[in-house]
Structure formats: C-alpha cells, structure tokens
Design an enzyme around this catalytic site. Structure first.
Site, PDB file in Angstrom:
ATOM      1  N   HIS A  35      28.104  84.486  59.304  1.00 15.06           N
ATOM      2  CA  HIS A  35      27.034  84.342  58.323  1.00 15.06           C
ATOM      3  C   HIS A  35      27.486  84.592  56.869  1.00 15.06           C
ATOM      4  CE1 HIS A  35      24.221  84.602  61.758  1.00 15.06           C
ATOM      5  NE2 HIS A  35      24.807  85.726  62.095  1.00 15.06           N
TER       6      HIS A  35
HETATM    7  O1  RIB Z   1      21.112  87.678  60.344  1.00 15.40           O
HETATM    8  C1  RIB Z   1      22.453  87.786  59.956  1.00 15.40           C
HETATM    9  C2  RIB Z   1      22.617  88.782  58.843  1.00 15.40           C
HETATM   10  O2  RIB Z   1      22.202  90.064  59.288  1.00 15.40           O
HETATM   11  C3  RIB Z   1      24.082  88.961  58.387  1.00 15.40           C
HETATM   12  O3  RIB Z   1      24.116  89.305  57.033  1.00 15.40           O
HETATM   13  C4  RIB Z   1      24.553  90.123  59.208  1.00 15.40           C
HETATM   14  O4  RIB Z   1      25.618  90.848  58.580  1.00 15.40           O
HETATM   15  C5  RIB Z   1      23.311  90.965  59.235  1.00 15.40           C
HETATM   16  O5  RIB Z   1      23.271  91.702  58.011  1.00 15.40           O
END
Ligand code: RIB
Ligand code: CA
Length: 313
Positions: A243
């Site tokens: 992500h």
């Molecule tokens: O949903 C994914 C996000 O939530 C990413 O930033 C992961 O690190 C968590 O913070």
C-alpha cells in the site's frame, strides 16, 4: 528539477517501512524534512521506534523522527497487530534504535515546518490514520493554504473495505480526521485500495529484493515474507498489497499511476459504514471534485522502481 520537500506521516507497518526506504533512496526527487509518527497499525510508542529502526537500517540517522498523536481525534484507537505482528515490523530480527527521537511533538513539527518553508513548497505524505494532519489543520488553519499537496494512502471504492465491509483501515481508525482533511481545500491525491491491491508482493518480486544481498534487501524481503501472509490467506491472492510505497512512488514516477479527479466524502455517522470513502467515480452528483483518486498503476514498473532504488541503500 529540485527535490520535492516532504513530511512523511506514518504508522510503520512493514509497508510504511518500504515507503520510507524508497524516499530515503531517492534524494534526487525527495527532500525528506522529517517523519512524524502516528498511532495506527501499532501504538505510537512503537511506530516511533519502528521509524527510527528503518532510518538507521538505511544509514540515515540524521532524519528527524517525531512522535505524534497516540489516539484518533474522538475515538478509541484500533490497531492491526493481526496484520503487522506485535512489533508492527514482524519478520526480520529487529534492533533497538540509537538515533534520537525529537522532543518536539509531530503535530507541532508539521505546523512549524509549513509556516517556515515557502508557501506551496511542502508535500504531506500520510501513510496511516490522518489524526496528526487533522489536528495540525484544526489548530493552525493558516497552514492549509501553504500545503503543496497531500498525497495519502487511504480509502477504497471498487475494492470496498479491508477492516470492515465498507472501510479501509487508515480512514476507519480516524474518520473525523479524514473528513477534516478531505474537506480542508488542500490539494489531495489518494492512493486507495483500488490501486494498492494491484501492487502485490509476488514471490519473484520479493526474491528480487532478497537477491540485492544487502542488509536493506534482506530486511525488506523478510518484512514482506511476514506481511503478505495475511492477505494471501484472506484474499487467496498471490501476494500482499504494498500500500504505502504507492505514495512515494507517485512523487518519483507519477506516470506509473492513473486516476480521476472526483468528489470523495467520508462517512462519519453510520456505524454500519463508518469510515467509508464515498467516491463519486461516475460523476453522478454535483458535489465538487476534491481529490485525485487513483485507480490503476503499472505494477511491474512500480516494483522495478522499488528494487532499483533500494539497491542504492
Ligand atoms: O489499509 C492499509 C493501510 O493501513 C496501510 O497504510 C497500512 O500500513 C495500514 O496503515
Ligand atoms: Ca500505514
């Protein structure tokens, strides 16, 4: 072109860690003014340690790391040890960092930096819940017009939620904060699950990092070996979605990404859909566009960029 001044606001988190490494490996494009840590994946008492571990691993002990909010603006904290492990960086063997944690608070650093730097010259890169950013905007509204851009990881539309059927984790943890940021008027670019779920850590991609045969390469591969297990089991996918590095990769290679400038609103009332990002992708309302909402990326180009840059650390 001069390097872009950024502040990374983060809740490391293995994927946050790769984003920080990518920023540190890209001094031509990124001038990292500081890292402000927030409660999210794990408590802020741990995210500030993790951020310093990553900076030391990368040989960047000079980076200023700050602790920010320990909780959302108005709700109890929800964490994600079930994804990231108790430390937040489970996978590799960790060490105690020796570089200092700044005594100034993270929110104060954000405000002070935006006031001190030329207007429009600092980009905020939130990788976790938006609690620090929202508090800074609320307590110092004068800084909002000085922000060059907010490039954040959060939200979901076609991919729906990952912590509830409706909401993505970063937005769900602090929906009031997300609402403040999305309504602030600052230029916003969002990396939702719609795009990050196309950035999967397949086995060849992780082995390419391990094959760097450097401390950073091994550490990163071991982080991702652990990180991907949850999503592989949940989605039956061939890897875990990387992500947060999408935010930093966008600053370096915006051509890798595509999306639409649309209206995005945050659900803050309904318990059923709390934290949902209601994205008007099809333009069915007359609500004004307030965010560039990404929907696709060149995944091979993304991972090639990460591997090539992390080889430099
Ligand atoms: O949903 C994914 C996000 O939530 C990413 O930033 C992961 O690190 C968590 O913070
Ligand atoms: Ca994160």
């Amino acid at each position: 072109m001069s390097a872009r001044k950024i502040i990374i606001d983060t809740d490391p988190g293995q994927d946050d860690a790769v984003a920080i490494l990518l920023a540190l490996a890209s001094p031509q494009e990124i001038d990292l003014l500081g890292i402000t840590c927030v409660a999210g994946n794990v408590p802020v008492s741990r995210t500030q340690i993790n951020a310093r571990i990553i900076c030391e691993l990368a040989g960047h002990r000079q980076i200023k790391v700050f602790a920010g909010r320990a909780a959302p603006l108005r709700r109890p904290l929800v964490t994600a040890e079930y994804v990231h492990g108790k430390t937040g960086l489970n996978g590799p063997e960790l060490f105690e960092p020796t570089m200092p944690l700044q005594s100034q608070g993270g929110v104060e650093f954000i405000i002070e930096t935006l006031r001190a730097e030329p207007a429009g010259s600092v980009t905020l890169c939130p990788l976790g819940p938006l609690s620090n950013i929202a508090e800074a905007f609320q307590s110092a509204p004068d800084i909002i017009g000085r922000v060059q851009e907010v490039v954040l990881m959060g939200g979901a539309y076609f991919e729906v939620g990952n912590i509830t059927p409706a909401a993505e984790f970063n937005i769900f943890v602090d929906p009031e904060a997300a609402n403040i940021v999305l309504k602030s008027g600052a230029p916003i670019t969002m990396m939702p699950l719609d795009v990050t779920h196309k950035a999967l850590t397949t086995r060849p991609r992780i082995e390419a990092l391990r094959a760097l045969d450097t401390p950073v390469g091994h550490f990163t591969a071991e982080m991702l070996d652990f990180f991907e297990r949850f999503d592989i089991e949940k989605y039956g996918s061939e890897g875990g979605p990387l992500h947060d590095p999408c935010v930093i990769a966008y600053l370096i290679r915006p051509d890798l990404f595509s999306g639409r400038h649309i209206n995005v609103e945050i659900e803050t009332q309904s318990e059923l859909t709390l934290g949902m990002t209601v994205a008007d992708w099809w333009g069915v309302t007359d609500r004004p566009a307030n965010a560039l909402f990404m929907g696709d990326l060149d995944a091979d180009g993304f991972f090639d960029l990460i591997t090539q840059r992390l080889a430099l650390l």
